[in-house]
Design an enzyme around this catalytic site. Sequence first.
Site, PDB file in Angstrom:
ATOM      1  N   ASP A 191      -9.887   3.091   2.556  1.00 12.54           N
ATOM      2  CA  ASP A 191      -9.974   2.411   3.852  1.00 12.54           C
ATOM      3  C   ASP A 191     -10.615   3.300   4.917  1.00 12.54           C
ATOM      4  O   ASP A 191     -11.582   2.899   5.585  1.00 12.54           O
ATOM      5  CB  ASP A 191      -8.587   1.975   4.327  1.00 12.54           C
ATOM      6  CG  ASP A 191      -8.072   0.745   3.601  1.00 12.54           C
ATOM      7  OD1 ASP A 191      -8.896  -0.066   3.149  1.00 12.54           O
ATOM      8  OD2 ASP A 191      -6.841   0.593   3.482  1.00 12.54           O
TER       9      ASP A 191
ATOM     10  N   LYS B 105       0.800  -1.225   0.000  1.00 15.78           N
ATOM     11  CA  LYS B 105       0.000   0.000   0.000  1.00 15.78           C
ATOM     12  C   LYS B 105       0.836   1.280   0.000  1.00 15.78           C
ATOM     13  O   LYS B 105       0.418   2.295  -0.563  1.00 15.78           O
ATOM     14  CB  LYS B 105      -0.953   0.008   1.202  1.00 15.78           C
ATOM     15  CG  LYS B 105      -2.080  -1.005   1.107  1.00 15.78           C
ATOM     16  CD  LYS B 105      -3.049  -0.835   2.258  1.00 15.78           C
ATOM     17  CE  LYS B 105      -4.202  -1.821   2.169  1.00 15.78           C
ATOM     18  NZ  LYS B 105      -5.205  -1.592   3.233  1.00 15.78           N
TER      19      LYS B 105
END
Length: 279
Positions: free
Chosen positions: A102, A66
């Site tokens: 997220d 990420k």
Amino acid sequence: MKKLYGVIGDPIAHSMSPIMHNDLFQFYQIDAHYHPFHIQKEQLEDAVNALKTIGVAGFNVTVPHKGEIMKWLDEIDPLAEAIGAVNTVVNRNGKLTGYNTDGPGFVKGLRMLVQPLPGQRVLIVGAGGAAKAIYYALAKEGINMIDICNRTVEKAVELKKSCPFSVNTEILSIKEAEEKLNQYTLLIQTTLIGMEPATDFSPLSLENLNRDALVSDIIYNPLETKLLREAKEKGAIIQNGIDMFVYQGALAFQKWTGIMPDTARMKINVTKQLGGNPC
């Protein structure tokens, strides 16, 4: 021509995303397929270039890529830039743009149980990537009291200093957080403690938990961690990680297709796959 989407990570075989997104493509009659790609760290640059070359329309990014993937993207959304992590990539005419869904996904799931968000007194357990995304998203929503506890206090201090939004935050040890737990209306557990197979562990004691609090654990396997079981026994409202997982996926799907999908359908699908009761 069928469009290709996917998720990259290491490991990747456990991912629920292919099941969730392929069901949505079928449901909305979109000619597309979502595929898991097992990409190791040393393969990342080549993999991103390959995905771009073959015209992958979009993909998700999971651990451990990420942060590292940001080096190989053409553009990065400001929120993802601030967080320092990307979990969703959109290919627009050969240009890869990275986003982080997220934190916003967690907030959308939280809104199903908590209204309004401003005024909540929040404790975040953990200071890793998930904690950072949630911390920033909650601060952006106007919650001005968010404390952080972590076994490594220095890491929590770094997280506080890095936040670009205005928020009052006290950094606590686990013991200090346990002692003042009754002051919080929202407890958010962001670590891996309690995840399969180590399900007999909890990150902190709930002896002083506010019985009117909401306890949210971003783990979804098991569906009910030891922390959530103990919180439920004390009468608190509990939330597992399925809501965050579903909503971050829904926001990614929307960025790829322009459609905000049926999140109830997604939640039922994922819960069934994990062996839980979808009702």
